[in-house]
Design a protein around this motif. Structure first.
Motif, mmCIF file in Angstrom:
data_model
loop_
_atom_site.group_PDB
_atom_site.id
_atom_site.type_symbol
_atom_site.label_atom_id
_atom_site.label_comp_id
_atom_site.label_asym_id
_atom_site.label_seq_id
_atom_site.Cartn_x
_atom_site.Cartn_y
_atom_site.Cartn_z
ATOM 1 N N SER A 1 0.851 -1.193 0.000
ATOM 2 C CA SER A 1 0.000 0.000 0.000
ATOM 3 C C SER A 1 0.886 1.243 0.000
ATOM 4 C CB SER A 1 -0.907 0.010 1.225
ATOM 5 O OG SER A 1 -0.134 0.222 2.400
ATOM 6 N N GLY A 2 0.288 2.380 -0.337
ATOM 7 C CA GLY A 2 1.028 3.640 -0.301
ATOM 8 C C GLY A 2 1.573 3.927 1.090
ATOM 9 N N ARG A 3 0.797 3.576 2.093
ATOM 10 C CA ARG A 3 1.226 3.779 3.488
ATOM 11 C C ARG A 3 2.481 2.972 3.793
ATOM 12 N NH1 ARG A 3 -3.062 1.677 7.220
ATOM 13 N NH2 ARG A 3 -4.237 2.840 5.704
ATOM 14 N N GLU A 4 2.493 1.704 3.342
ATOM 15 C CA GLU A 4 3.669 0.851 3.576
ATOM 16 C C GLU A 4 4.886 1.392 2.841
ATOM 17 O OE1 GLU A 4 2.106 -3.656 4.065
ATOM 18 O OE2 GLU A 4 1.602 -2.670 2.161
ATOM 19 N N ILE B 1 5.519 4.575 1.869
ATOM 20 C CA ILE B 1 6.008 5.813 2.484
ATOM 21 C C ILE B 1 6.695 5.526 3.810
ATOM 22 C CG2 ILE B 1 5.255 7.979 3.564
ATOM 23 C CD1 ILE B 1 3.170 8.150 1.269
ATOM 24 N N SER B 2 6.101 4.659 4.609
ATOM 25 C CA SER B 2 6.700 4.306 5.899
ATOM 26 C C SER B 2 8.054 3.625 5.698
ATOM 27 C CB SER B 2 5.756 3.391 6.673
ATOM 28 O OG SER B 2 6.359 2.957 7.860
#
Length: 195
Positions: free
Chosen positions: A28-31, A33-34
């Protein structure tokens, strides 16, 4: 059996069986970026501070104007737009196993000369099932680590073949530093000599 995206699963067979898994678990985008933020922090990249010495006085001191946001966004994107850092991060990020690998490090560990002798005698190294290996440009990554070596044909062999023999390594086997790297991979349980 269909498992929809976003529903984790981990199945175990109760007896000998054969199964096929089709699909790709895209991060995911969250993964992403993190993961990139963790990479930047671990390597102390992006130490430049935001600065705007030419900020004009304004009627409303609490206002942030679009040009200031654009400059801040550009500063952040500059980190992502550096191909060397981005590619290195992606190679490490995408090859890290999301599940525990069934590694069985050899006991006692192999010495580089033992690996050399075994390959020269016709033994073959097999890659551990589930091990993530990929190549980005000229760089090869194994389970979250970049493999450093000037021996491109040997690195390509690691990335592209499940079973390795002496011929695939070419002249790399004559280099003690490559043999030490190969021994570290074998001693980690990532490749093994088939019986």
């Amino acid at each position: 059996l269909y498992i929809p995206p976003g529903f984790p699963h981990e199945g175990y067979s109760l007896e000998n069986s054969l199964n096929y898994s089709v699909g790709f678990r895209a991060p995911s985008g969250r993964e992403l970026i993190s993961g990139f933020a963790d990479y930047v922090l671990q390597r102390e990249l992006g130490g430049q501070r935001y600065g705007d010495p030419d900020v004009p006085l304004r009627d409303q001191p609490a206002d942030i104007v679009p040009a200031e946001l654009d400059k801040l966004r550009a500063m952040m994107l500059d980190l992502i737009n550096q191909p060397a850092n981005f590619n290195a991060w992606f190679g490490e990020f995408i090859t890290q196993s999301r599940h525990e690998l069934d590694v069985a490090p050899p006991e006692p560990p192999y010495q580089p000369d033992e690996i050399y002798d075994a390959l020269k005698q016709g033994d073959k190294l097999s890659r551990l099932g589930g091990l993530r290996v990929l190549r980005i440009g000229e760089e090869v990554f194994v389970n979250g680590e970049k493999i450093d070596s000037p021996h491109r044909p040997a690195l390509n062999a690691l990335a592209n073949h499940m079973v390795l023999d002496e011929a695939l390594f070419a002249d790399a086997l004559e280099d003690p530093s490559f043999l030490a790297t190969l021994a570290a991979l074998v001693n980690s349980g990532y490749w093994y000599f088939a019986d």
